[in-house]
Design a protein around this motif. Structure first.
Motif, PDB file in Angstrom:
ATOM      1  N   LEU A  97      18.507  49.995  10.411  1.00 15.69           N
ATOM      2  CA  LEU A  97      17.434  50.785  11.018  1.00 15.69           C
ATOM      3  C   LEU A  97      17.185  52.371  10.413  1.00 15.69           C
ATOM      4  O   LEU A  97      16.176  52.749  10.231  1.00 15.69           O
ATOM      5  CB  LEU A  97      17.543  50.849  12.452  1.00 15.69           C
ATOM      6  N   LEU A  98      18.485  52.822  10.189  1.00 17.52           N
ATOM      7  CA  LEU A  98      18.335  54.250   9.389  1.00 17.52           C
ATOM      8  C   LEU A  98      18.084  54.090   8.267  1.00 17.52           C
ATOM      9  O   LEU A  98      17.258  54.850   7.748  1.00 17.52           O
ATOM     10  CB  LEU A  98      19.929  55.019   9.620  1.00 17.52           C
ATOM     11  N   ASN A  99      18.253  52.951   7.487  1.00 17.97           N
ATOM     12  CA  ASN A  99      17.651  52.958   6.216  1.00 17.97           C
ATOM     13  C   ASN A  99      15.944  52.781   6.317  1.00 17.97           C
ATOM     14  O   ASN A  99      15.375  53.243   5.353  1.00 17.97           O
ATOM     15  CB  ASN A  99      18.515  51.579   5.636  1.00 17.97           C
ATOM     16  N   GLN A 100      15.626  51.936   7.245  1.00 15.59           N
ATOM     17  CA  GLN A 100      14.063  51.790   7.402  1.00 15.59           C
ATOM     18  C   GLN A 100      13.443  53.278   7.656  1.00 15.59           C
ATOM     19  O   GLN A 100      12.420  53.415   7.231  1.00 15.59           O
ATOM     20  CB  GLN A 100      13.982  51.023   8.400  1.00 15.59           C
ATOM     21  N   CYS A 101      13.976  53.976   8.522  1.00 12.72           N
ATOM     22  CA  CYS A 101      13.710  55.397   8.964  1.00 12.72           C
ATOM     23  C   CYS A 101      13.423  55.994   7.344  1.00 12.72           C
ATOM     24  O   CYS A 101      12.355  56.522   7.440  1.00 12.72           O
ATOM     25  CB  CYS A 101      14.577  56.053   9.669  1.00 12.72           C
ATOM     26  N   GLY A 128      24.391  60.174  17.886  1.00 14.87           N
ATOM     27  CA  GLY A 128      25.818  59.980  17.504  1.00 14.87           C
ATOM     28  C   GLY A 128      26.029  59.171  16.264  1.00 14.87           C
ATOM     29  O   GLY A 128      27.072  58.709  16.123  1.00 14.87           O
ATOM     30  N   TYR A 129      25.134  59.149  15.377  1.00 18.96           N
ATOM     31  CA  TYR A 129      25.611  58.508  14.108  1.00 18.96           C
ATOM     32  C   TYR A 129      26.523  59.342  13.336  1.00 18.96           C
ATOM     33  O   TYR A 129      26.244  60.552  13.026  1.00 18.96           O
ATOM     34  CB  TYR A 129      24.204  58.227  13.177  1.00 18.96           C
ATOM     35  N   PRO A 130      27.746  58.788  12.522  1.00 18.01           N
ATOM     36  CA  PRO A 130      28.634  59.479  12.056  1.00 18.01           C
ATOM     37  C   PRO A 130      27.849  60.190  10.694  1.00 18.01           C
ATOM     38  O   PRO A 130      27.046  59.265  10.209  1.00 18.01           O
ATOM     39  CB  PRO A 130      29.604  58.616  11.830  1.00 18.01           C
ATOM     40  N   LEU A 131      28.151  61.563  10.550  1.00 20.54           N
ATOM     41  CA  LEU A 131      27.581  62.157   9.467  1.00 20.54           C
ATOM     42  C   LEU A 131      27.743  61.620   8.187  1.00 20.54           C
ATOM     43  O   LEU A 131      26.850  61.396   7.373  1.00 20.54           O
ATOM     44  CB  LEU A 131      27.591  63.603   9.564  1.00 20.54           C
ATOM     45  N   GLU A 132      28.877  61.251   7.943  1.00 24.92           N
ATOM     46  CA  GLU A 132      29.168  60.801   6.473  1.00 24.92           C
ATOM     47  C   GLU A 132      28.653  59.494   6.186  1.00 24.92           C
ATOM     48  O   GLU A 132      27.993  59.284   5.319  1.00 24.92           O
ATOM     49  CB  GLU A 132      30.673  60.815   6.372  1.00 24.92           C
ATOM     50  N   ALA A 133      28.732  58.755   7.153  1.00 22.75           N
ATOM     51  CA  ALA A 133      27.820  57.348   7.010  1.00 22.75           C
ATOM     52  C   ALA A 133      26.384  57.591   6.947  1.00 22.75           C
ATOM     53  O   ALA A 133      25.847  56.798   6.164  1.00 22.75           O
ATOM     54  CB  ALA A 133      28.331  56.484   8.122  1.00 22.75           C
ATOM     55  N   ALA A 134      25.756  58.372   7.574  1.00 26.98           N
ATOM     56  CA  ALA A 134      24.486  58.584   7.602  1.00 26.98           C
ATOM     57  C   ALA A 134      24.063  59.346   6.427  1.00 26.98           C
ATOM     58  O   ALA A 134      22.789  58.984   5.784  1.00 26.98           O
ATOM     59  CB  ALA A 134      23.949  59.566   9.011  1.00 26.98           C
ATOM     60  N   CYS A 135      24.714  60.173   5.894  1.00 26.02           N
ATOM     61  CA  CYS A 135      24.335  60.960   4.598  1.00 26.02           C
ATOM     62  C   CYS A 135      24.347  59.974   3.437  1.00 26.02           C
ATOM     63  O   CYS A 135      23.381  59.905   2.668  1.00 26.02           O
ATOM     64  CB  CYS A 135      25.504  61.753   4.341  1.00 26.02           C
ATOM     65  N   LYS A 136      25.355  58.924   3.461  1.00 24.72           N
ATOM     66  CA  LYS A 136      25.181  57.904   2.329  1.00 24.72           C
ATOM     67  C   LYS A 136      23.801  57.076   2.258  1.00 24.72           C
ATOM     68  O   LYS A 136      23.180  56.850   1.541  1.00 24.72           O
ATOM     69  CB  LYS A 136      26.474  56.845   2.521  1.00 24.72           C
ATOM     70  N   VAL A 137      23.420  56.850   3.571  1.00 25.22           N
ATOM     71  CA  VAL A 137      22.251  55.972   3.945  1.00 25.22           C
ATOM     72  C   VAL A 137      21.049  56.773   3.473  1.00 25.22           C
ATOM     73  O   VAL A 137      20.248  56.212   2.950  1.00 25.22           O
ATOM     74  CB  VAL A 137      22.103  55.392   5.259  1.00 25.22           C
ATOM     75  N   VAL A 139      20.731  59.279   1.264  1.00 25.46           N
ATOM     76  CA  VAL A 139      20.908  59.739  -0.289  1.00 25.46           C
ATOM     77  C   VAL A 139      20.736  58.389  -0.816  1.00 25.46           C
ATOM     78  O   VAL A 139      19.544  58.409  -1.579  1.00 25.46           O
ATOM     79  CB  VAL A 139      22.196  60.449  -0.513  1.00 25.46           C
ATOM     80  N   ASP A 140      21.183  57.373  -0.484  1.00 22.59           N
ATOM     81  CA  ASP A 140      21.153  55.951  -1.364  1.00 22.59           C
ATOM     82  C   ASP A 140      19.758  55.503  -1.246  1.00 22.59           C
ATOM     83  O   ASP A 140      19.078  55.234  -2.203  1.00 22.59           O
ATOM     84  CB  ASP A 140      22.168  54.921  -0.732  1.00 22.59           C
ATOM     85  N   THR A 141      19.234  55.533  -0.117  1.00 26.41           N
ATOM     86  CA  THR A 141      17.756  54.989   0.433  1.00 26.41           C
ATOM     87  C   THR A 141      16.869  56.100  -0.344  1.00 26.41           C
ATOM     88  O   THR A 141      15.753  55.363  -1.116  1.00 26.41           O
ATOM     89  CB  THR A 141      17.537  55.053   1.756  1.00 26.41           C
ATOM     90  N   LEU A 146      13.101  57.204  -4.996  1.00 26.39           N
ATOM     91  CA  LEU A 146      12.480  58.022  -5.997  1.00 26.39           C
ATOM     92  C   LEU A 146      12.358  57.281  -7.389  1.00 26.39           C
ATOM     93  O   LEU A 146      11.750  57.719  -8.053  1.00 26.39           O
ATOM     94  CB  LEU A 146      13.348  59.185  -6.160  1.00 26.39           C
ATOM     95  N   LYS A 147      13.524  56.439  -7.608  1.00 25.64           N
ATOM     96  CA  LYS A 147      13.396  55.636  -8.868  1.00 25.64           C
ATOM     97  C   LYS A 147      12.060  54.886  -9.141  1.00 25.64           C
ATOM     98  O   LYS A 147      11.715  54.844 -10.322  1.00 25.64           O
ATOM     99  CB  LYS A 147      14.504  54.695  -8.747  1.00 25.64           C
ATOM    100  N   ASN A 148      11.426  54.383  -8.098  1.00 23.26           N
ATOM    101  CA  ASN A 148      10.337  53.498  -8.134  1.00 23.26           C
ATOM    102  C   ASN A 148       8.859  54.240  -7.719  1.00 23.26           C
ATOM    103  O   ASN A 148       7.947  53.694  -8.127  1.00 23.26           O
ATOM    104  CB  ASN A 148      10.557  52.380  -7.176  1.00 23.26           C
ATOM    105  N   ASN A 149       9.278  55.467  -7.464  1.00 25.61           N
ATOM    106  CA  ASN A 149       8.089  56.286  -6.806  1.00 25.61           C
ATOM    107  C   ASN A 149       7.955  57.701  -7.367  1.00 25.61           C
ATOM    108  O   ASN A 149       8.655  58.499  -6.757  1.00 25.61           O
ATOM    109  CB  ASN A 149       7.733  56.254  -5.477  1.00 25.61           C
TER     110      ASN A 149
END
Ligand code: ADP
Length: 175
Positions: A97-101, A128-137, A139-141, A146-149
């Motif tokens: 869901l965070l990726n979709q956001c 309550g999403y842990p910041l380190e895990a959310a940061c990865k989502v 940045v990666d997403t 950006l690679k495609n657009n």
């Protein structure tokens, strides 16, 4: 990560309501009728017309995004997205869901000729999403998008605290 992509990403510490970008992203709730945290700050800075427009939108499911005008903000648009409420027993659902956001916010940006966009740490406050895990989502997403657009010129990740900013800086330094 390619330099060309990383050059489009900036990490800052500060208040998202003060940014002069084409669109700022709001970590909203499903009602889109305002709340605490970054949502409250954005509504206060944009003025009551933002709430009036949000009333006409009619809500937003988790993972999706909706766009409005920015009213008194320096930003032309607000992209409202609803992050997941974090549940450690359903990590995969939260991540999807965070990726979709991020993905849906960036799609709306493209569709509305938004070239510069700023994201807060969606779901990392009350939800309550842990910041380190959310940061990865986040940045990666964003990098994948950006690679495609190429039309998106600048993505700012704006963090309220120096400590949170450091997490983003460190992750970006190692990808
Ligand atoms: P959520 O309900 O999605 O968790 P919150 O608004 O509670 O959203 O918090 C999301 C993140 O936004 C938190 O990391 C919080 O520190 C940060 N934040 C709060 N106000 C602002 C602001 N004015 N500018 C940037 N970030 C903010």
């Amino acid at each position: 990560m390619e330099k060309e992509i990383l050059n489009k990403i900036e990490v800052r510490q500060g208040d998202i309501t003060q940014l002069r970008v084409d669109a700022i992203v709001n970590a909203a709730n499903t009602s889109l009728l305002g709340g605490g945290g970054v949502d409250g700050a954005i509504h206060r800075a944009a003025g009551p017309e933002l709430l009036a427009e949000c009333r006409t939108i009619g809500g937003c499911p988790t993972g999706e995004a909706r766009i409005s005008k920015g009213y008194n903000l320096a930003a032309r648009h607000v992209i409202h997205t609803v992050g997941p409420v974090y549940n450690a027993k359903k990590k995969d659902d939260a991540q999807r869901l965070l990726n979709q956001c991020y993905q849906n916010s960036l799609i709306l940006a493209l569709e509305n000729n938004v070239k510069t966009i700023a994201f807060p740490a969606i779901s990392c406050g009350v939800y309550g999403y842990p910041l380190e895990a959310a940061c990865k989502v986040a940045v990666d997403t964003t990098c994948e998008f950006l690679k495609n657009n190429a039309a998106i010129e600048k993505v700012i990740f704006i963090l309220f605290s120096a400590q949170d900013k450091k997490v983003y800086d460190e992750y970006l330094a190692k990808i």
